[in-house]
Design an enzyme around this catalytic site. Structure first.
Site, PDB file in Angstrom:
ATOM      1  N   ARG A   1       0.855  -1.201   0.000  1.00  9.00           N
ATOM      2  CA  ARG A   1       0.000   0.000   0.000  1.00  9.00           C
ATOM      3  C   ARG A   1       0.879   1.234   0.000  1.00  9.00           C
ATOM      4  O   ARG A   1       1.724   1.389   0.879  1.00  9.00           O
ATOM      5  CB  ARG A   1      -0.862   0.019   1.266  1.00  9.00           C
ATOM      6  CG  ARG A   1      -2.079  -0.799   1.156  1.00  9.00           C
ATOM      7  CD  ARG A   1      -3.154  -0.439   2.139  1.00  9.00           C
ATOM      8  NE  ARG A   1      -2.767   0.155   3.410  1.00  9.00           N
ATOM      9  CZ  ARG A   1      -3.629   0.496   4.339  1.00  9.00           C
ATOM     10  NH1 ARG A   1      -4.914   0.312   4.147  1.00  9.00           N
ATOM     11  NH2 ARG A   1      -3.237   1.015   5.481  1.00  9.00           N
TER      12      ARG A   1
ATOM     13  N   ASP B   1       4.397  -6.273   9.634  1.00  7.54           N
ATOM     14  CA  ASP B   1       5.421  -5.931  10.625  1.00  7.54           C
ATOM     15  C   ASP B   1       5.349  -6.860  11.829  1.00  7.54           C
ATOM     16  O   ASP B   1       6.375  -7.243  12.387  1.00  7.54           O
ATOM     17  CB  ASP B   1       5.253  -4.471  11.085  1.00  7.54           C
ATOM     18  CG  ASP B   1       5.765  -3.495  10.037  1.00  7.54           C
ATOM     19  OD1 ASP B   1       6.566  -3.903   9.177  1.00  7.54           O
ATOM     20  OD2 ASP B   1       5.357  -2.316  10.088  1.00  7.54           O
TER      21      ASP B   1
ATOM     22  N   ASP C   1      -0.102  -3.369  12.099  1.00  7.63           N
ATOM     23  CA  ASP C   1       0.415  -3.736  10.782  1.00  7.63           C
ATOM     24  C   ASP C   1       0.777  -5.222  10.788  1.00  7.63           C
ATOM     25  O   ASP C   1       1.744  -5.644  11.438  1.00  7.63           O
ATOM     26  CB  ASP C   1       1.655  -2.883  10.461  1.00  7.63           C
ATOM     27  CG  ASP C   1       2.108  -3.099   9.032  1.00  7.63           C
ATOM     28  OD1 ASP C   1       2.372  -4.263   8.654  1.00  7.63           O
ATOM     29  OD2 ASP C   1       2.186  -2.108   8.277  1.00  7.63           O
TER      30      ASP C   1
ATOM     31  N   THR D   1      -1.215   7.462  -0.733  1.00  2.00           N
ATOM     32  CA  THR D   1      -2.528   7.284  -1.365  1.00  2.00           C
ATOM     33  C   THR D   1      -3.316   6.118  -0.767  1.00  2.00           C
ATOM     34  O   THR D   1      -4.519   6.014  -0.976  1.00  2.00           O
ATOM     35  CB  THR D   1      -2.364   7.009  -2.868  1.00  2.00           C
ATOM     36  OG1 THR D   1      -1.684   5.752  -3.019  1.00  2.00           O
ATOM     37  CG2 THR D   1      -1.565   8.103  -3.555  1.00  2.00           C
TER      38      THR D   1
HETATM   39  C1  PRP Z   1      -1.333  -4.881   4.242  1.00  3.95           C
HETATM   40  C2  PRP Z   1      -2.158  -6.154   4.299  1.00  3.95           C
HETATM   41  C3  PRP Z   1      -2.919  -6.104   3.014  1.00  3.95           C
HETATM   42  C4  PRP Z   1      -3.174  -4.627   2.855  1.00  3.95           C
HETATM   43  C5  PRP Z   1      -4.588  -4.348   3.263  1.00  3.95           C
HETATM   44  O1  PRP Z   1      -0.244  -5.041   3.442  1.00  3.95           O
HETATM   45  O2  PRP Z   1      -1.379  -7.311   4.447  1.00  3.95           O
HETATM   46  O3  PRP Z   1      -2.228  -6.629   1.908  1.00  3.95           O
HETATM   47  O4  PRP Z   1      -2.256  -3.947   3.699  1.00  3.95           O
HETATM   48  O5  PRP Z   1      -4.918  -3.034   3.003  1.00  3.95           O
HETATM   49  P1  PRP Z   1      -6.001  -2.613   1.922  1.00  3.95           P
HETATM   50  O6  PRP Z   1      -7.184  -3.506   2.117  1.00  3.95           O
HETATM   51  O7  PRP Z   1      -6.285  -1.184   2.286  1.00  3.95           O
HETATM   52  O8  PRP Z   1      -5.403  -2.742   0.552  1.00  3.95           O
HETATM   53  P2  PRP Z   1       0.889  -3.917   3.276  1.00  3.95           P
HETATM   54  O9  PRP Z   1       0.590  -3.062   2.100  1.00  3.95           O
HETATM   55  O10 PRP Z   1       1.085  -3.226   4.584  1.00  3.95           O
HETATM   56  O11 PRP Z   1       2.162  -4.764   2.875  1.00  3.95           O
HETATM   57  P3  PRP Z   1       2.977  -5.854   3.713  1.00  3.95           P
HETATM   58  O12 PRP Z   1       2.093  -7.082   3.812  1.00  3.95           O
HETATM   59  O13 PRP Z   1       4.159  -6.084   2.864  1.00  3.95           O
HETATM   60  O14 PRP Z   1       3.301  -5.288   5.065  1.00  3.95           O
HETATM   61  N1  URA Z   2      -2.698  -3.306   6.735  1.00  5.73           N
HETATM   62  C1  URA Z   2      -2.413  -3.801   7.967  1.00  5.73           C
HETATM   63  O1  URA Z   2      -1.456  -4.567   8.127  1.00  5.73           O
HETATM   64  N2  URA Z   2      -3.222  -3.433   8.981  1.00  5.73           N
HETATM   65  C2  URA Z   2      -4.278  -2.627   8.832  1.00  5.73           C
HETATM   66  O2  URA Z   2      -4.987  -2.348   9.805  1.00  5.73           O
HETATM   67  C3  URA Z   2      -4.543  -2.123   7.544  1.00  5.73           C
HETATM   68  C4  URA Z   2      -3.732  -2.484   6.513  1.00  5.73           C
END
Ligand code: PRP
Ligand code: URA
Length: 209
Positions: A104, A203, A200, A108
């Site tokens: 993400r 993380d 998150d 944005t």
């Molecule tokens: C997180 C999560 C989803 C996304 C959800 O990933 O694992 O993929 O955000 O958010 P959305 O429904 O608003 O799209 P992130 O982009 O943080 O990446 P990561 O898994 O690499 O930490």
């Molecule tokens: N991605 C995450 O990991 N946590 C949230 O709450 C939203 C997006």
């Protein structure tokens, strides 16, 4: 129209409550996500069709039932989706695994694609997309679209925690895709994080913050 299945089970609720707690460390967080994924996998595979097969027990021949030809693929959305793969593989060890990389954009909040590697015969497979968090729904919706662009027609989405906004987006964009989720939370905050949520997920799984 797609169906939203909230998998309501005391063991899942209990394990998820521990995951939500800020002091739960990565090791326990990963372990609990793995266990919940297996429990959810039991539900998401509940209606897989069976077919008759002739087998021989030590006693006699019989017509038994096995899961019919529909082959499975598990597709985690990187990174956090990786934490839900092993629990499903424990139930369906012959499933193939594809990977879709999306992150993400911090400004944005829209998903950005950076990786896609899928089984060659993905279009013939029953696909379960996994990602613990369904926040705005942008990542899940884009991942599903990527699979549809490659010919997939049988897709389900399995998440741990969702926000109503995210579920509504996926259901509007993909009315043919059922969603399985362990908890539907209240809302998103100004940073598009799920409230109360668990922070998150990536993380917390990988200990990167
Ligand atoms: C997180 C999560 C989803 C996304 C959800 O990933 O694992 O993929 O955000 O958010 P959305 O429904 O608003 O799209 P992130 O982009 O943080 O990446 P990561 O898994 O690499 O930490
Ligand atoms: N991605 C995450 O990991 N946590 C949230 O709450 C939203 C997006």
């Amino acid at each position: 129209m797609s169906t939203l299945h909230v998998i309501d089970h005391p063991l899942i609720t209990h394990k998820l409550s521990i995951m939500r707690e800020a002091e739960t460390g990565s090791k326990d967080f990963r372990q609990l996500l793995d266990e919940i994924s297996m429990l959810m996998g039991y539900e998401i595979t509940r209606d897989l069709p069976l077919e008759d097969v002739e087998i021989e027990t030590p006693i006699t021949k019989m017509t038994a039932k096995k899961v019919a030809g529909r082959k499975l693929a598990i597709v985690p959305i990187l990174r956090a989706g990786l934490g839900m793969v092993d629990g499903l593989l424990a139930l369906v060890p012959v499933a193939k695994v594809g990977h879709i990389g999306l992150y993400r954009d911090p400004e944005t909040h829209l998903p950005v694609e950076y990786y896609c590697k899928l089984p060659a015969d993905i279009e013939d497979r029953f696909v379960i997309v996994v990602d613990p968090m369904l926040a705005t729904g942008g990542s899940a919706s884009d991942a599903i679209q990527m699979l549809k662009n490659r010919g997939c027609t049988q897709i389900r989405l399995m998440c741990l925690v969702g926000a109503p906004e995210g579920a509504e987006k996926v259901m509007a964009d993909h009315p043919d895709v059922d969603i399985y989720i362990a908890a539907m939370d209240e809302k998103l905050n100004e940073h598009k994080y799920i409230v109360p949520g668990l922070g998150d997920a990536g993380d917390r799984i990988f200990g990167t913050k």
